[in-house]
Design a protein around this motif. Sequence first.
Motif, PDB file in Angstrom:
ATOM      1  N   VAL A  38       0.774  -1.260   0.122  1.00 38.24           N
ATOM      2  CA  VAL A  38      -0.232   0.006   0.159  1.00 38.24           C
ATOM      3  C   VAL A  38       0.891   1.303  -0.033  1.00 38.24           C
ATOM      4  CG1 VAL A  38      -1.596   1.308   1.356  1.00 38.24           C
ATOM      5  CG2 VAL A  38      -1.898  -1.111   1.306  1.00 38.24           C
ATOM      6  N   ILE A  39       0.704   2.340  -0.995  1.00 36.76           N
ATOM      7  CA  ILE A  39       1.331   3.432  -1.032  1.00 36.76           C
ATOM      8  C   ILE A  39       0.930   4.314  -0.207  1.00 36.76           C
ATOM      9  CG2 ILE A  39       1.983   5.139  -2.667  1.00 36.76           C
ATOM     10  CD1 ILE A  39       1.795   3.089  -4.931  1.00 36.76           C
ATOM     11  N   ALA A  40       1.824   5.122   0.701  1.00 38.74           N
ATOM     12  CA  ALA A  40       1.348   6.098   1.552  1.00 38.74           C
ATOM     13  C   ALA A  40       1.730   7.412   0.898  1.00 38.74           C
ATOM     14  CB  ALA A  40       2.242   6.140   2.666  1.00 38.74           C
ATOM     15  N   SER A  41       0.530   8.057   0.622  1.00 37.99           N
ATOM     16  CA  SER A  41       0.418   9.310  -0.236  1.00 37.99           C
ATOM     17  C   SER A  41       0.267  10.449   0.742  1.00 37.99           C
ATOM     18  CB  SER A  41      -0.548   9.390  -1.386  1.00 37.99           C
ATOM     19  OG  SER A  41      -0.775  10.595  -1.975  1.00 37.99           O
ATOM     20  N   MET A  42       1.284  11.174   0.976  1.00 42.55           N
ATOM     21  CA  MET A  42       1.302  11.776   1.958  1.00 42.55           C
ATOM     22  C   MET A  42       1.624  13.524   1.580  1.00 42.55           C
ATOM     23  SD  MET A  42       3.088   9.556   4.803  1.00 42.55           S
ATOM     24  CE  MET A  42       2.320  10.320   6.266  1.00 42.55           C
ATOM     25  N   GLN A  43       1.388  14.368   2.531  1.00 42.31           N
ATOM     26  CA  GLN A  43       1.739  16.080   2.284  1.00 42.31           C
ATOM     27  C   GLN A  43       2.511  16.390   3.456  1.00 42.31           C
ATOM     28  OE1 GLN A  43      -1.642  14.665   2.409  1.00 42.31           O
ATOM     29  NE2 GLN A  43      -1.403  13.839   0.405  1.00 42.31           N
ATOM     30  N   PRO A  44       3.682  16.831   3.161  1.00 41.59           N
ATOM     31  CA  PRO A  44       4.630  17.258   4.249  1.00 41.59           C
ATOM     32  C   PRO A  44       4.302  18.498   4.473  1.00 41.59           C
ATOM     33  CG  PRO A  44       5.550  16.913   2.066  1.00 41.59           C
ATOM     34  CD  PRO A  44       4.464  16.337   1.823  1.00 41.59           C
ATOM     35  N   TYR A  45       3.874  19.591   3.883  1.00 44.57           N
ATOM     36  CA  TYR A  45       3.435  20.722   4.212  1.00 44.57           C
ATOM     37  C   TYR A  45       2.585  20.545   5.393  1.00 44.57           C
ATOM     38  CZ  TYR A  45       2.171  25.610   4.448  1.00 44.57           C
ATOM     39  OH  TYR A  45       2.003  27.122   4.899  1.00 44.57           O
ATOM     40  N   HIS A  46       1.595  19.831   5.248  1.00 42.49           N
ATOM     41  CA  HIS A  46       0.598  19.698   6.486  1.00 42.49           C
ATOM     42  C   HIS A  46       1.093  19.415   7.717  1.00 42.49           C
ATOM     43  CE1 HIS A  46      -2.559  19.872   3.657  1.00 42.49           C
ATOM     44  NE2 HIS A  46      -2.988  18.679   3.323  1.00 42.49           N
ATOM     45  N   ALA A  47       2.050  18.741   7.708  1.00 44.05           N
ATOM     46  CA  ALA A  47       3.072  18.366   9.048  1.00 44.05           C
ATOM     47  C   ALA A  47       3.307  19.550   9.936  1.00 44.05           C
ATOM     48  CB  ALA A  47       4.169  17.327   8.944  1.00 44.05           C
ATOM     49  N   ILE A  48       3.988  20.742   8.953  1.00 47.59           N
ATOM     50  CA  ILE A  48       4.630  21.899   9.707  1.00 47.59           C
ATOM     51  C   ILE A  48       3.390  22.715   9.941  1.00 47.59           C
ATOM     52  CG2 ILE A  48       6.770  21.237   8.835  1.00 47.59           C
ATOM     53  CD1 ILE A  48       6.184  23.887   6.730  1.00 47.59           C
ATOM     54  N   ASP A  49       2.300  22.715   9.426  1.00 51.82           N
ATOM     55  CA  ASP A  49       0.944  23.560   9.655  1.00 51.82           C
ATOM     56  C   ASP A  49       0.262  23.095  10.842  1.00 51.82           C
ATOM     57  OD1 ASP A  49      -0.855  25.554   9.319  1.00 51.82           O
ATOM     58  OD2 ASP A  49      -1.729  24.818   7.368  1.00 51.82           O
ATOM     59  N   THR A  81       8.098   1.121   3.059  1.00 51.30           N
ATOM     60  CA  THR A  81       6.929   1.499   2.426  1.00 51.30           C
ATOM     61  C   THR A  81       7.195   2.442   1.258  1.00 51.30           C
ATOM     62  OG1 THR A  81       5.808   1.626   4.632  1.00 51.30           O
ATOM     63  CG2 THR A  81       4.833   2.981   2.679  1.00 51.30           C
ATOM     64  N   THR A  82       6.437   2.431   0.270  1.00 48.13           N
ATOM     65  CA  THR A  82       6.511   3.400  -0.810  1.00 48.13           C
ATOM     66  C   THR A  82       6.191   4.752  -0.341  1.00 48.13           C
ATOM     67  OG1 THR A  82       6.493   1.313  -2.424  1.00 48.13           O
ATOM     68  CG2 THR A  82       6.242   3.772  -3.112  1.00 48.13           C
ATOM     69  N   LEU A  83       6.722   5.578  -0.131  1.00 45.13           N
ATOM     70  CA  LEU A  83       6.236   6.901   0.255  1.00 45.13           C
ATOM     71  C   LEU A  83       6.325   8.148  -0.940  1.00 45.13           C
ATOM     72  CD1 LEU A  83       5.410   9.035   2.735  1.00 45.13           C
ATOM     73  CD2 LEU A  83       7.997   9.252   2.849  1.00 45.13           C
ATOM     74  N   VAL A  84       5.034   8.425  -1.122  1.00 44.75           N
ATOM     75  CA  VAL A  84       5.150   9.645  -2.134  1.00 44.75           C
ATOM     76  C   VAL A  84       4.333  10.804  -1.511  1.00 44.75           C
ATOM     77  CG1 VAL A  84       4.538   7.863  -4.116  1.00 44.75           C
ATOM     78  CG2 VAL A  84       2.670   8.950  -3.052  1.00 44.75           C
ATOM     79  N   PHE A  85       4.811  11.981  -2.000  1.00 43.96           N
ATOM     80  CA  PHE A  85       4.516  13.307  -1.490  1.00 43.96           C
ATOM     81  C   PHE A  85       3.819  14.013  -2.572  1.00 43.96           C
ATOM     82  CE2 PHE A  85       8.280  13.675   1.530  1.00 43.96           C
ATOM     83  CZ  PHE A  85       7.627  13.091   2.425  1.00 43.96           C
ATOM     84  N   SER A  86       3.033  14.987  -1.806  1.00 42.88           N
ATOM     85  CA  SER A  86       1.987  15.881  -2.672  1.00 42.88           C
ATOM     86  C   SER A  86       1.726  17.080  -1.939  1.00 42.88           C
ATOM     87  CB  SER A  86       0.650  15.173  -3.194  1.00 42.88           C
ATOM     88  OG  SER A  86       0.051  14.619  -1.980  1.00 42.88           O
ATOM     89  N   SER A  87       0.870  17.906  -2.495  1.00 42.75           N
ATOM     90  CA  SER A  87       0.566  19.294  -1.831  1.00 42.75           C
ATOM     91  C   SER A  87      -0.824  19.386  -1.100  1.00 42.75           C
ATOM     92  CB  SER A  87       0.752  20.381  -2.741  1.00 42.75           C
ATOM     93  OG  SER A  87      -0.531  20.071  -3.756  1.00 42.75           O
TER      94      SER A  87
END
Length: 536
Positions: free
Chosen positions: A384-395, A423-429
């Motif tokens: 299962v790919i984790a499609s995550m948003q790093p900006y959300h973390a610092i917000d 895990t296959t980690l992918v980033f987005s906004s």
Amino acid sequence: MIKRLIFTFATTILLTSCETDSIKADLIITNANIWTGNSDSPKAEAMAIKGDTILAIGSAIDIQKFQGESTAVIDVQNKFITPGFIDTHVHLLMGGNSLLSVQLRDAKTKSEFINRIAAFANNIKPNQWIVEGNWDHTLWGGELPSKEWIDEFTGENPVAIYRMDGHMILANSAALKIAGIDKNTGNVVNGEIVKNPDGTPTGILKSEAMYLVLNKIPVLTNVQKEEAINSAQDYLISQGVTSIHDVDSLGGYEVLNTMNSAKKLKIRVYSADPLKYWKSISNTTNETKWLKNGLMKGFVDGSLGSHTAAFNEPYSDKKEDKGLFIVDDLQVTVHAIGDRANNTILNTFERVIEENGNRDRRFRIEHAQHLANNDIYRFSKLNVIASMQPYHAIDDGRWAEELIGKERIKSTYAFKSLLDANTTLVFSSDWPVAPASPIYGVYAAVTRQTTDGKNPDGWVPEQKINVAEALMAYTKNAAYSSFDENIKGTLESGKLADFVILSEDLFSIEPNKIKDVHVLQTYIGGNKVFGELCCY
């Protein structure tokens, strides 16, 4: 026989090599500092491009042989180049509309929020809806806005403006009247109409309750959709984004398809449709280099900031609240924020695999934001790919601990733990919920310094990752997440010439300076689509 086969194979390789060497490039990028994303040869000095494809990549000397009389040669003076960024979670029409509507994302006070809406309403036609907005009430102390704040200025214009996470809206009295919402209106399943002590609605609608108003907004015409898409793609390519996964549900695919046929698309799009329509969509999947569909998106819960993310244990600041559930050639991705939501969808994916056997499904979870420790390893186990948003973390890091406590934040935006579990980690906004800047996303993942400046060493610092890991999540892994790893995501011979030229080398500067790096030029298919002719 074996010697003959070896000789034949060697001859074939030699002839192929000779044929390639005789081809002359349309464009050569040289004197560059290229991060290819290819682990076998991560660095290069030059690229030769033919048509929309990379002909060869390597040292400047090796690439010289591809230069012909008509080859354009660009010396980038050792500037840093990466594969084009792939944003795997964008709301394209919403984002485009937000650029054309009132801008509330950085409104820091109640008065600033009100004044921006008043000014915008003063410059539009009567009866025109005011939408998007993407406000953040935590910036002015946490008080939710109400219709009384804006009714005075928007009497002739219905308002339905989103909180930045998209799971809560503020509607003014005009919009509530159109929707038939008053003190006698009961709550809808999996939603909430927030009311004053006297029973009158405040204007805040959560989750499914939003659609009482949103469904009354006139549907965008195709002309309006194209205008929004044009605004969106210009903004995205200015951020170095060359491909997106559009998870919008506003019906933009038909217009995208028309634009693609007319060669009006500037950015590559993987278009999603609501999961509930999978039967009708499965017969209409289509794929080109610029546009394809087949991604199906579903929801399990809402968001943390609106108290609609589903958790196993109650919110720390609201003990009676655990959040809300929402309930062949297609790829499935599901929105899950809370630990209960993520556990539920992992269980569902596991059951699908057990009942139907293993195959290359590439299930995705969008956000994968708050995870139980026991579920982290299951992403890799189930592919299962984790499609995550790093900006959300610092917000979210400014206020998340208040909502879920010290223990649960340890596995919140668990980038490092997921990578350690293979895990296959992918980033987005998640744009327009957050800025569509991969550079800022890399900064967020590497530093985890919250936007209020109160965590200089990083919020939950043990979950920080390095620059290479963050870049991989925006490029190579992102291409894999849409079954496109053979044509993009890395800079290699035979792949699409999608790349970005940056002002600084992300590997050589201090991590806290990454956010100040800017995009000089963006190339898609070997064509410059953003940047000045000479910007060095």
